[in-house]
Design an enzyme around this catalytic site. Structure first.
Site, PDB file in Angstrom:
ATOM      1  N   GLY A 146       0.903  -1.374   0.425  1.00  0.00           N
ATOM      2  CA  GLY A 146       0.539   0.475   0.065  1.00  0.00           C
ATOM      3  C   GLY A 146       1.009   0.798  -0.077  1.00  0.00           C
ATOM      4  O   GLY A 146       2.256   0.885  -0.888  1.00  0.00           O
ATOM      5  N   SER A 147       0.058   1.911   0.261  1.00  0.00           N
ATOM      6  CA  SER A 147       0.838   3.445   0.323  1.00  0.00           C
ATOM      7  C   SER A 147       2.137   3.860   1.177  1.00  0.00           C
ATOM      8  O   SER A 147       3.065   4.708   1.330  1.00  0.00           O
ATOM      9  CB  SER A 147      -0.067   4.702   0.868  1.00  0.00           C
ATOM     10  OG  SER A 147      -1.198   4.455  -0.088  1.00  0.00           O
ATOM     11  N   THR A 148       3.207   2.903   1.860  1.00  0.00           N
ATOM     12  CA  THR A 148       4.153   2.927   2.451  1.00  0.00           C
ATOM     13  C   THR A 148       5.045   2.969   1.675  1.00  0.00           C
ATOM     14  O   THR A 148       5.996   3.050   1.865  1.00  0.00           O
ATOM     15  CB  THR A 148       4.207   2.104   3.319  1.00  0.00           C
ATOM     16  OG1 THR A 148       3.557   0.474   2.906  1.00  0.00           O
ATOM     17  CG2 THR A 148       3.059   1.812   5.223  1.00  0.00           C
ATOM     18  N   LYS A 174       5.076   4.500  -0.825  1.00  0.00           N
ATOM     19  CA  LYS A 174       5.330   5.923  -1.653  1.00  0.00           C
ATOM     20  C   LYS A 174       6.866   6.603  -1.219  1.00  0.00           C
ATOM     21  O   LYS A 174       7.090   7.589  -2.273  1.00  0.00           O
ATOM     22  CB  LYS A 174       4.137   6.789  -1.559  1.00  0.00           C
ATOM     23  CG  LYS A 174       2.619   5.722  -1.479  1.00  0.00           C
ATOM     24  CD  LYS A 174       1.631   7.030  -1.547  1.00  0.00           C
ATOM     25  CE  LYS A 174       0.677   6.652  -2.237  1.00  0.00           C
ATOM     26  NZ  LYS A 174      -1.346   7.508  -1.178  1.00  0.00           N
TER      27      LYS A 174
END
Length: 494
Positions: free
Chosen positions: A217-219, A221
């Site tokens: 997920g967004s980790t 990024k």
């Protein structure tokens, strides 16, 4: 001597020679493999005829031995077994050893070749053999904080904490867990307990920190940002990106929105995009980079290879062949991308260490029966020939964005008074249809000392499948942030 007698004599001579040859082969060629054969009961009886060495955390043993009736005189005991099981593994008279108990079995049972002189002295003096000890890098307070954080949530999940400067693993927790003491013997009752654990649908014996892979997920990024900066497709973290919100995946009519209002994310800079976890900014960044450059950066941080800590970890995956929309999706940690919690901790630690990625390890020293050091493990870069995964300047820019995300964005739950903290939240969709399953919650963070170095980086993974909370409440900051904060505080002694 007549011919028949000569034939019989020659035949008997051949049989004797064959017997001698076979005995020699067994004694000198097959002896080692036969001695280690799982079906060799005599070897097992001898191995459990004396106390085993211990695994040590913070100067104190977390394993021991206790006398038992029957052929096997001793079995292994585990202190705080469920908390430390992802590190120690188990050592069962019936099932054998795993994890550190398995990797260093010869040290713990005293059969390591480096103990030859000790074994020779024991034979001369009539003493029973003695095992050596395994001294871990685990921080007792951090391990307790990690395990308590997960069990308080009643969640499936994992936590990994690393010292970015050295790669030392400070904590590794996985829940639900199990107590290795429950089946360390050979009784029928213990065998039933093992089978029950092995068949449990919640997989308590699965090490989610090392052996399970999930979409990050967004980790992820933070790695997308590092790749974009290091390859020069983004040069200023404060310049508007031009990426519209919602964002249309390339070559498709599929749009991707954001968890916050799209107005907060429309065409914003990468720094603001990190602050509010704007999907459009990182989808666009990955698309502009392309598959090869994204994968190149991911592999510099450890993707696509198994990590050995020395316990083997599953390989996190950045696929080699992706089309344009799939590549864009990896920018926000979705699509075909997979990661272990250990891998996300390695990424966070590498960025906190100014781009230099250290190999994660959880054994500091092997000690002989006389307490002498037989092997000391020194920190080494993950890629010794090229230790910098990204430049120092790139890492510092990512740190600036992560620290802003903690002080003024979605990662505020990790704030620690008087300490500079960088962090990133993550919520990962999964399942055949991404809306079929409740999303995973992730959180990564690091803490800085006054000299600018970071002594701890943390990755938290929470699978809220059986948690009694509404889907709208599942968020990395809410579920993982407080756990990461408590682990960092434990390392910082706050």
């Amino acid at each position: 001597m007549n011919r028949p007698l000569r034939h019989i004599a020659v035949f008997c001579g051949v049989l004797v020679l064959a017997l001698l040859a076979r005995a020699t082969w067994v004694q000198f060629v097959q002896a080692d493999s036969l001695a280690k054969d799982n079906n060799n009961r005599r070897v097992k009886i001898e191995a459990f005829s004396y106390p085993r060495g211990n695994i040590i955390v913070g100067g104190k043993p977390i394993t021991g031995s206790v006398a038992t009736p029957g052929d096997f005189k001793y079995k292994v005991t585990f202190k705080d077994g469920p908390m430390y099981a992802p590190i120690t593994g188990y050592a069962s008279q019936a099932q054998g050893p795993t994890f550190l108990e398995g990797v260093y079995q010869d040290v713990l049972n005293g059969k390591d070749d480096r103990f030859f002189l000790h074994r020779a002295q024991d034979m001369l003096t009539g003493k029973k053999p003695r095992g050596g000890d395994v001294i871990t890098t685990i921080n007792e307070k951090a391990q307790k904080a990690a395990y308590k954080g997960l069990t308080d949530l009643h969640a499936r999940g994992a936590v990994v904490a690393i010292d970015p400067r050295t790669g030392k693993i400070l904590a590794m927790a996985s829940t639900p867990s199990y107590d290795p003491s429950d089946f360390s013997g050979i009784s029928l009752a213990e065998g039933k307990k093992f089978l029950a654990l092995d068949r449990d649908k919640d997989k308590p014996m699965s090490n989610r920190a090392l052996r399970e892979i999930y979409p990050p997920g967004s980790t992820f990024k933070i790695l997308t940002a590092a790749a974009a900066l290091d390859h020069g497709t983004v040069t200023d973290i404060n310049t508007p990106s031009g990426a519209p919100a919602p964002y249309t995946l390339p070559q498709t009519h599929t749009t991707v929105g954001n968890d916050v209002p799209n107005s907060l994310c429309d065409k914003v800079s990468m720094k603001t995009g990190m602050q509010w976890s704007c999907n459009n900014v990182f989808l666009d960044a990955a698309h502009k980079l392309g598959t090869d450059k994204m994968r190149e950066t991911a592999e510099k941080f450890g993707f696509n290879k198994e990590l050995f800590t020395p316990v083997r970890s599953a390989a996190s995956g950045y696929p080699a062949k992706l089309d344009q929309p799939q590549t864009a999706l990896t920018g926000m940690g979705q699509g075909s991308l997979t990661s272990t919690p250990l891998q996300m901790a390695v990424i966070t630690a590498g960025l906190a260490n100014n781009g230099k990625v250290m190999k994660p390890f959880m054994v500091d020293e092997l000690r002989g029966p006389d307490l002498s050091t037989i092997e000391k493990f020194a920190p080494v870069p993950l890629h010794p020939k090229d230790p910098q995964a990204v430049s120092v300047d790139t890492a510092k820019k990512v740190q600036e964005m992560m620290e802003n995300t903690v002080s003024a964005g979605t990662a505020k739950k990790a704030q620690i008074d008087g300490v500079t903290v960088g962090g990133k939240t993550g919520t990962a969709q999964h399942g055949a249809d991404v809306n079929d399953e409740r999303p995973y919650a992730w959180f990564v963070s690091y803490a800085k000392q006054s000299d600018g170095t970071s002594p701890v980086a943390v990755a938290v993974f929470v699978d809220p499948k059986d948690m009694d909370i509404p889907r709208s409440e599942i968020a990395g900051g809410k579920l993982g942030g407080p756990i990461a904060k408590s682990v960092m505080e434990a390392v910082l002694n706050k």
